[in-house]
Design a protein around this motif. Structure first.
Motif, PDB file in Angstrom:
ATOM      1  N   VAL A  16      37.061  46.927  26.023  1.00 25.73           N
ATOM      2  CA  VAL A  16      36.346  45.990  26.885  1.00 25.73           C
ATOM      3  C   VAL A  16      36.594  46.312  28.357  1.00 25.73           C
ATOM      4  N   LEU A  17      37.826  46.590  28.716  1.00 24.26           N
ATOM      5  CA  LEU A  17      38.193  46.932  30.091  1.00 24.26           C
ATOM      6  C   LEU A  17      38.986  48.232  30.062  1.00 24.26           C
ATOM      7  N   ASP A  18      38.612  49.157  30.929  1.00 20.90           N
ATOM      8  CA  ASP A  18      39.230  50.478  30.905  1.00 20.90           C
ATOM      9  C   ASP A  18      39.664  50.879  32.316  1.00 20.90           C
ATOM     10  N   ASN A  19      40.972  50.746  32.581  1.00 21.81           N
ATOM     11  CA  ASN A  19      41.558  51.167  33.866  1.00 21.81           C
ATOM     12  C   ASN A  19      40.882  50.506  35.071  1.00 21.81           C
ATOM     13  N   ILE A  20      40.777  49.181  35.020  1.00 25.76           N
ATOM     14  CA  ILE A  20      40.165  48.434  36.109  1.00 25.76           C
ATOM     15  C   ILE A  20      41.124  48.363  37.297  1.00 25.76           C
ATOM     16  N   MET A  21      40.603  48.716  38.466  1.00 30.12           N
ATOM     17  CA  MET A  21      41.347  48.631  39.717  1.00 30.12           C
ATOM     18  C   MET A  21      40.557  47.708  40.642  1.00 30.12           C
ATOM     19  N   ALA A  22      41.208  46.700  41.198  1.00 25.05           N
ATOM     20  CA  ALA A  22      40.496  45.784  42.093  1.00 25.05           C
ATOM     21  C   ALA A  22      41.487  45.043  42.973  1.00 25.05           C
ATOM     22  N   GLU A  23      41.001  44.602  44.125  1.00 26.22           N
ATOM     23  CA  GLU A  23      41.797  43.778  45.021  1.00 26.22           C
ATOM     24  C   GLU A  23      40.952  42.590  45.484  1.00 26.22           C
ATOM     25  N   PHE A  24      41.560  41.414  45.498  1.00 25.43           N
ATOM     26  CA  PHE A  24      40.920  40.197  45.969  1.00 25.43           C
ATOM     27  C   PHE A  24      41.736  39.688  47.152  1.00 25.43           C
ATOM     28  N   PRO A  25      41.219  39.826  48.370  1.00 28.47           N
ATOM     29  CA  PRO A  25      42.004  39.501  49.565  1.00 28.47           C
ATOM     30  C   PRO A  25      42.359  38.023  49.661  1.00 28.47           C
ATOM     31  N   ASP A  26      43.416  37.734  50.402  1.00 29.40           N
ATOM     32  CA  ASP A  26      43.770  36.351  50.698  1.00 29.40           C
ATOM     33  C   ASP A  26      42.608  35.658  51.408  1.00 29.40           C
ATOM     34  N   ASP A  27      42.492  34.364  51.179  1.00 31.10           N
ATOM     35  CA  ASP A  27      41.490  33.533  51.847  1.00 31.10           C
ATOM     36  C   ASP A  27      40.082  34.105  51.684  1.00 31.10           C
ATOM     37  N   SER A  28      39.733  34.446  50.436  1.00 28.82           N
ATOM     38  CA  SER A  28      38.421  35.059  50.189  1.00 28.82           C
ATOM     39  C   SER A  28      37.752  34.418  48.985  1.00 28.82           C
ATOM     40  N   ILE A  29      36.420  34.531  48.952  1.00 30.08           N
ATOM     41  CA  ILE A  29      35.634  34.193  47.766  1.00 30.08           C
ATOM     42  C   ILE A  29      34.987  35.479  47.273  1.00 30.08           C
ATOM     43  N   THR A  30      35.160  35.779  46.005  1.00 27.84           N
ATOM     44  CA  THR A  30      34.581  36.991  45.424  1.00 27.84           C
ATOM     45  C   THR A  30      33.865  36.641  44.131  1.00 27.84           C
ATOM     46  N   CYS A  31      32.624  37.107  44.000  1.00 26.14           N
ATOM     47  CA  CYS A  31      31.854  36.927  42.769  1.00 26.14           C
ATOM     48  C   CYS A  31      32.006  38.167  41.896  1.00 26.14           C
ATOM     49  N   ILE A  32      32.435  37.978  40.661  1.00 27.24           N
ATOM     50  CA  ILE A  32      32.467  39.067  39.688  1.00 27.24           C
ATOM     51  C   ILE A  32      31.159  39.032  38.915  1.00 27.24           C
ATOM     52  N   MET A  33      30.441  40.152  38.948  1.00 24.33           N
ATOM     53  CA  MET A  33      29.145  40.239  38.293  1.00 24.33           C
ATOM     54  C   MET A  33      29.140  41.400  37.310  1.00 24.33           C
ATOM     55  N   GLY A  34      28.179  41.374  36.415  1.00 19.70           N
ATOM     56  CA  GLY A  34      28.029  42.436  35.431  1.00 19.70           C
ATOM     57  C   GLY A  34      27.241  41.923  34.249  1.00 19.70           C
ATOM     58  N   GLU A  35      26.662  42.840  33.486  1.00 17.79           N
ATOM     59  CA  GLU A  35      25.855  42.428  32.342  1.00 17.79           C
ATOM     60  C   GLU A  35      26.741  41.825  31.258  1.00 17.79           C
ATOM     61  N   SER A  36      26.129  41.131  30.310  1.00 17.51           N
ATOM     62  CA  SER A  36      26.862  40.543  29.204  1.00 17.51           C
ATOM     63  C   SER A  36      27.631  41.622  28.449  1.00 17.51           C
ATOM     64  N   GLY A  37      28.878  41.328  28.133  1.00 15.05           N
ATOM     65  CA  GLY A  37      29.708  42.286  27.414  1.00 15.05           C
ATOM     66  C   GLY A  37      30.490  43.223  28.300  1.00 15.05           C
ATOM     67  N   ALA A  38      30.316  43.097  29.624  1.00 18.27           N
ATOM     68  CA  ALA A  38      31.044  43.987  30.541  1.00 18.27           C
ATOM     69  C   ALA A  38      32.515  43.607  30.680  1.00 18.27           C
ATOM     70  N   GLY A  39      32.889  42.403  30.230  1.00 17.99           N
ATOM     71  CA  GLY A  39      34.289  42.008  30.255  1.00 17.99           C
ATOM     72  C   GLY A  39      34.676  41.067  31.381  1.00 17.99           C
ATOM     73  N   LYS A  40      33.686  40.365  31.959  1.00 14.37           N
ATOM     74  CA  LYS A  40      33.964  39.497  33.111  1.00 14.37           C
ATOM     75  C   LYS A  40      34.944  38.380  32.756  1.00 14.37           C
ATOM     76  N   THR A  41      34.639  37.656  31.670  1.00 16.28           N
ATOM     77  CA  THR A  41      35.517  36.547  31.286  1.00 16.28           C
ATOM     78  C   THR A  41      36.880  37.052  30.850  1.00 16.28           C
ATOM     79  N   THR A  42      36.907  38.161  30.135  1.00 14.72           N
ATOM     80  CA  THR A  42      38.199  38.735  29.738  1.00 14.72           C
ATOM     81  C   THR A  42      39.036  39.080  30.957  1.00 14.72           C
ATOM     82  N   LEU A  43      38.400  39.638  31.978  1.00 11.36           N
ATOM     83  CA  LEU A  43      39.135  40.030  33.175  1.00 11.36           C
ATOM     84  C   LEU A  43      39.739  38.823  33.879  1.00 11.36           C
ATOM     85  N   VAL A  44      38.950  37.755  34.061  1.00  7.05           N
ATOM     86  CA  VAL A  44      39.497  36.600  34.784  1.00  7.05           C
ATOM     87  C   VAL A  44      40.551  35.875  33.953  1.00  7.05           C
TER      88      VAL A  44
END
Length: 204
Positions: A16-44
């Motif tokens: 479902v997730l393969d070597n995901i690298m990401a950064e979410f800065p302090d005091d920020s809003i970030t939308c995670i997007m992707g097609e169904s099955g991309a692993g969005k809910t699993t990631l959060v």
């Protein structure tokens, strides 16, 4: 800052997730997007500590309040009662229960037109229930707020109300929003992480 390093997750034989690298800065809003099955809910869920990654690390999330895709409301009690159930003395900030209930109702009135404070949530529409869940997540004290499809069932007008509520009550916390709509990032004045089918995360 929340930092994800080499996050991997598989279920049975499916990656479902393969070597995901990401950064979410302090005091920020970030939308995670992707097609169904991309692993969005699993990631959060991994960011929130609700699931363990097979490999990789998450740092910086701290205490997390989470708005799940499912409403998870008790339908035979009021919206305020549903929210009171998840708040503790730390969330009250020194207020007594009577004052806290007043504050909860004021928050609900911000996102619900003609807020029916005396009715059980079982009488609410799907979009109204989503807004109750949003208020519940935002009122819980935390370092990070994760909202999984918070705008489901809302028309454009109520979505704008909900987005304004998020921005007003985020209080400098990192906010991560799972959504299918690119326009939601505009409503939230947020960035986008695109979780693609080849498991890469691109910043837009």
């Amino acid at each position: 800052m929340i930092k994800l390093e080499n996050i991997c997750k598989s279920y049975d034989e499916k990656t479902v997730l393969d070597n995901i690298m990401a950064e979410f800065p302090d005091d920020s809003i970030t939308c995670i997007m992707g097609e169904s099955g991309a692993g969005k809910t699993t990631l959060v869920r991994i960011i929130a500590g609700l699931e363990n990654a097979d490999r990789g690390t998450v740092s910086g999330a701290g205490a997390v309040s989470f708005d799940f895709q499912e409403d998870r409301l008790i339908n035979d009690i009021s919206a305020a009662d549903n929210i009171m159930l998840v708040l503790d003395k730390n969330d009250f900030s020194g207020h007594d229960k009577k004052t806290m209930r007043k504050i909860i109702n004021e928050n609900l009135a911000e996102v619900l037109k003609d807020y029916p404070s005396d009715k059980s949530t079982g009488t609410y529409s799907g979009g109204m229930k989503r807004r109750v869940c949003l208020v519940r997540a935002m009122m819980k004290k935390s370092d990070t707020v994760i909202l999984d499809e918070p705008f489901s069932g809302m028309d454009e007008e109520t979505k704008i109300l909900a987005a304004e509520y998020i921005k007003k009550h985020r209080d400098g916390r990192i906010c991560i929003v799972v959504t299918h709509e690119k326009s939601d990032s505009g409503l939230l004045d947020g960035g986008i992480y695109l979780l693609t089918t080849d498991k890469a995360v691109d910043t837009i």
